[in-house]
Enzyme design. Sequence first.
Site, mmCIF file in Angstrom:
data_model
loop_
_atom_site.group_PDB
_atom_site.id
_atom_site.type_symbol
_atom_site.label_atom_id
_atom_site.label_comp_id
_atom_site.label_asym_id
_atom_site.label_seq_id
_atom_site.Cartn_x
_atom_site.Cartn_y
_atom_site.Cartn_z
ATOM 1 N N THR A 40 0.872 -1.183 0.000
ATOM 2 C CA THR A 40 0.000 0.000 0.000
ATOM 3 C C THR A 40 0.908 1.232 0.000
ATOM 4 O O THR A 40 2.058 1.142 -0.388
ATOM 5 C CB THR A 40 -0.889 0.005 1.246
ATOM 6 O OG1 THR A 40 -0.035 -0.114 2.373
ATOM 7 C CG2 THR A 40 -1.882 -1.126 1.219
ATOM 8 N N THR B 76 3.046 5.505 -3.128
ATOM 9 C CA THR B 76 3.818 5.265 -4.350
ATOM 10 C C THR B 76 3.095 4.392 -5.383
ATOM 11 O O THR B 76 3.126 4.733 -6.565
ATOM 12 C CB THR B 76 5.189 4.637 -3.997
ATOM 13 O OG1 THR B 76 5.755 5.360 -2.905
ATOM 14 C CG2 THR B 76 6.124 4.668 -5.176
ATOM 15 N N HIS C 12 12.998 1.161 5.069
ATOM 16 C CA HIS C 12 12.210 -0.034 5.376
ATOM 17 C C HIS C 12 11.561 -0.603 4.110
ATOM 18 O O HIS C 12 11.311 0.103 3.133
ATOM 19 C CB HIS C 12 11.190 0.213 6.500
ATOM 20 C CG HIS C 12 9.945 0.950 6.120
ATOM 21 N ND1 HIS C 12 9.125 1.527 7.064
ATOM 22 C CD2 HIS C 12 9.357 1.205 4.922
ATOM 23 C CE1 HIS C 12 8.101 2.091 6.463
ATOM 24 N NE2 HIS C 12 8.211 1.908 5.166
ATOM 25 N N GLY D 149 8.291 -3.230 3.257
ATOM 26 C CA GLY D 149 7.161 -3.636 4.075
ATOM 27 C C GLY D 149 7.295 -2.837 5.361
ATOM 28 O O GLY D 149 7.593 -1.642 5.341
ATOM 29 N N GLU E 59 11.706 -2.626 9.560
ATOM 30 C CA GLU E 59 12.374 -1.379 9.918
ATOM 31 C C GLU E 59 13.880 -1.633 10.071
ATOM 32 O O GLU E 59 14.314 -2.793 10.123
ATOM 33 C CB GLU E 59 11.784 -0.859 11.244
ATOM 34 C CG GLU E 59 10.270 -0.633 11.235
ATOM 35 C CD GLU E 59 9.843 0.613 10.430
ATOM 36 O OE1 GLU E 59 10.605 1.106 9.587
ATOM 37 O OE2 GLU E 59 8.705 1.079 10.658
ATOM 38 N N ASP F 238 1.821 -6.337 4.216
ATOM 39 C CA ASP F 238 1.831 -5.963 5.636
ATOM 40 C C ASP F 238 0.448 -5.456 6.046
ATOM 41 O O ASP F 238 -0.440 -5.318 5.197
ATOM 42 C CB ASP F 238 2.936 -4.928 5.936
ATOM 43 C CG ASP F 238 3.000 -3.803 4.909
ATOM 44 O OD1 ASP F 238 2.022 -3.612 4.168
ATOM 45 O OD2 ASP F 238 4.024 -3.107 4.845
ATOM 46 N N ASN G 60 13.293 5.586 5.673
ATOM 47 C CA ASN G 60 14.375 5.039 6.499
ATOM 48 C C ASN G 60 14.904 3.718 5.926
ATOM 49 O O ASN G 60 15.646 3.002 6.586
ATOM 50 C CB ASN G 60 13.882 4.823 7.942
ATOM 51 C CG ASN G 60 12.736 3.817 8.026
ATOM 52 O OD1 ASN G 60 12.259 3.321 7.003
ATOM 53 N ND2 ASN G 60 12.306 3.517 9.240
ATOM 54 N N LYS H 232 12.711 10.635 -1.497
ATOM 55 C CA LYS H 232 13.240 9.259 -1.491
ATOM 56 C C LYS H 232 14.616 9.170 -2.161
ATOM 57 O O LYS H 232 15.213 8.100 -2.199
ATOM 58 C CB LYS H 232 12.266 8.322 -2.230
ATOM 59 C CG LYS H 232 10.873 8.215 -1.630
ATOM 60 C CD LYS H 232 10.829 7.319 -0.412
ATOM 61 C CE LYS H 232 9.444 7.246 0.194
ATOM 62 N NZ LYS H 232 8.509 6.437 -0.558
HETATM 63 C C1 F6R Z 1 3.199 -0.300 2.588
HETATM 64 C C2 F6R Z 1 4.576 -0.611 2.896
HETATM 65 C C3 F6R Z 1 5.599 0.451 3.087
HETATM 66 C C4 F6R Z 1 5.563 1.515 1.999
HETATM 67 C C5 F6R Z 1 6.638 2.567 2.245
HETATM 68 C C6 F6R Z 1 6.559 3.706 1.251
HETATM 69 O O1 F6R Z 1 2.447 -1.473 2.437
HETATM 70 O O2 F6R Z 1 4.877 -1.733 3.028
HETATM 71 O O3 F6R Z 1 6.865 -0.151 3.115
HETATM 72 O O4 F6R Z 1 5.766 0.906 0.760
HETATM 73 O O5 F6R Z 1 6.529 3.097 3.528
HETATM 74 O O6 F6R Z 1 5.356 4.379 1.444
HETATM 75 P P1 F6R Z 1 4.869 5.515 0.429
HETATM 76 O O7 F6R Z 1 4.644 4.822 -0.859
HETATM 77 O O8 F6R Z 1 3.585 6.051 0.998
HETATM 78 O O9 F6R Z 1 5.961 6.515 0.371
#
Ligand code: F6R
Length: 257
Positions: A55, A58, A156, A158, A161, A85, A154, A220
């Site tokens: 989700t 992006t 991560h 999913g 972390e 997740d 950071n 990013k």
């Molecule tokens: C969401 C997920 C997260 C997002 C990441 C980027 O299911 O697993 O790892 O992919 O935080 O989030 P956005 O796309 O909102 O910058």
Amino acid sequence: MKTAAPTRQVMKTEMNEYEPHIIVTEDGDDFAAASARIFCEAARPLKNPLVILPTGNTPLGMYRCLARDYRNENFWNNFTYVALDEYIGLEDGDPRLFGSWVQRELLDFVAVARDRRITFKSNPHDKGAECARMENFLTENGPADLAVLGLGVNGHIGFNEPGSAFDSRTRVVNLAPETITANSKYWGGEEHVPRTAFTMGLGTLAQARRTVMLVSGMHKADILEKTLTAPISEDIPSTYLRTIPNVTIISDRSAAP
Ligand code: F6R
């Protein structure tokens, strides 16, 4: 004197290092269209595509493009969605549920069958059993043909972390403070962001046959650069992408190295 905790840099001798294939697009529509096209090229040859989806902001352009321009593709008939997740502790029907977010952006439009939407229960009796159920699904039906991922500021992947082990499996995690801040934009304030979540582990994700990571936006650029060039380390979970083959990164111009 307090010394800093040692960071675990994964030794190069423990693994092969692979170079992800990088595709750079213009920002906005071009990024969404290229992502949707590459997604379809990956799914079309498959009889029963089993795909892990994220989700976040992006992938939204790609989902909308798939729902608009590719809704009649045959592969949707046998398509299985597996959630990457999920927040913990939300009631059924809560709009913040990640599973329902993907469903309303994509799956409802392309008519993926209900029994082929494999999501976490946000509020299960037994969280350990819930993790095992998702792992077992992939063991019995996988490996996933494709894992689509986003990239956290950071590093991560999913909700793996910083500090997540490269061989980690599906589990319960605490969200990092910077993730809570980033997620507050989805739901109008940090107070609306759950503090714990289920995530597929990096080891679980590494088993996918192919991985596509989507990255967009200037915010990013720094972490994408680190993902590609920093020492491979659990401090930057996204560097695990350089330890597995068949990785494509689609980046818009703003995030591109
Ligand atoms: C969401 C997920 C997260 C997002 C990441 C980027 O299911 O697993 O790892 O992919 O935080 O989030 P956005 O796309 O909102 O910058």
